[in-house]
Scaffold this motif. Structure first.
Motif, PDB file in Angstrom:
ATOM      1  N   ILE A  58       0.764  -1.317   0.044  1.00  0.00           N
ATOM      2  CA  ILE A  58      -0.054   0.190   0.016  1.00  0.00           C
ATOM      3  C   ILE A  58       0.789   1.267  -0.032  1.00  0.00           C
ATOM      4  N   ASP A  59       0.939   2.126  -0.997  1.00  0.00           N
ATOM      5  CA  ASP A  59       1.355   3.450  -0.916  1.00  0.00           C
ATOM      6  C   ASP A  59       0.626   4.103  -0.026  1.00  0.00           C
ATOM      7  N   PRO A  60       1.320   4.668   1.175  1.00  0.00           N
ATOM      8  CA  PRO A  60       0.790   5.255   2.187  1.00  0.00           C
ATOM      9  C   PRO A  60       0.340   6.818   1.614  1.00  0.00           C
ATOM     10  N   VAL A  61       1.037   7.480   0.527  1.00  0.00           N
ATOM     11  CA  VAL A  61       0.545   8.579  -0.094  1.00  0.00           C
ATOM     12  C   VAL A  61      -0.797   8.415  -0.863  1.00  0.00           C
ATOM     13  N   GLN A  62      -0.790   7.470  -1.706  1.00  0.00           N
ATOM     14  CA  GLN A  62      -2.022   7.223  -2.450  1.00  0.00           C
ATOM     15  C   GLN A  62      -2.680   5.929  -2.358  1.00  0.00           C
ATOM     16  N   PRO A  63      -3.124   5.653  -1.168  1.00  0.00           N
ATOM     17  CA  PRO A  63      -3.788   4.372  -0.560  1.00  0.00           C
ATOM     18  C   PRO A  63      -4.958   3.888  -1.587  1.00  0.00           C
TER      19      PRO A  63
END
Length: 195
Positions: A58-63
């Motif tokens: 999971i990309d924390p900036v673009q979840p």
């Protein structure tokens, strides 16, 4: 369970470690993999150590971007996956992907899931263009793209390097197929005209 979205029949949720059997079965159906690697089975070790961990990132900036397990809303049965990922060269463009179990083919589920992801991408995630690719002879996948308003924008040949870089399946055979891949695209302005 983290849910991205629900449609009339589908629920798209985050992958978990419990999905290993689902992905293994999906990637070991020769018909499902026919236009991806010629129907070659994927080793369980590859699913456990490469594919599933990649799908769970999971990309924390673009979840809201990434891979999502698809299941039937009514019964929770796993039917495949969908993905929506920003392109490195332009964060306002995203690549769409999907793979469904054979039992789910021909029911409009791919179109339903793709349509919902495109809507989310344009209406909520700030996208201005969505693209998807498939092998030129994968008529069913091309029809899904066309049904949601995407149009053919280019034909291209995959290189061995591009095959090696893929993260949706893994193969030791880097032989390039004798045929083209095709890319379809839909821009937000065209999508808005269709609504």
């Amino acid at each position: 369970m983290e849910i991205l979205l629900e449609t009339a029949r589908l629920r798209l949720r985050r992958f978990t470690g419990e999905d290993v059997d689902h992905l293994f079965a999906l990637d070991n159906d020769p018909e499902v993999m026919r236009y991806l690697n010629g129907g070659v089975p994927t080793l369980r070790q590859v699913v456990e150590q490469k594919i599933l961990p990649g799908f769970m990132q999971i990309d924390p900036v673009q979840p809201a971007f990434g891979f999502w397990a698809a299941e039937m809303r009514e019964c929770g049965e796993f039917v495949g996956w969908f993905s929506l990922r920003p392109l490195p060269q332009n964060p306002h463009h995203a690549a769409l992907g999907y793979r469904l179990v054979r039992a789910a083919w021909g029911q409009g589920l791919a179109t339903e899931g793709v349509r919902a992801l495109i809507c989310k991408g344009f209406a909520e995630l700030g996208l201005v263009r969505v693209v998807a690719t498939t092998y030129e002879h994968n008529v069913a996948s091309r029809r899904v793209m066309e049904k949601v308003g995407m149009t053919l924008v280019r034909r291209f040949r995959l290189t061995p390097e591009a095959l090696q870089a893929t993260d949706t399946f893994h193969t030791e055979d880097l032989e390039v197929w004798d045929g083209d891949d095709v890319e379809y695209a839909l821009d937000k302005l065209d999508w808005e005209k269709q609504q």
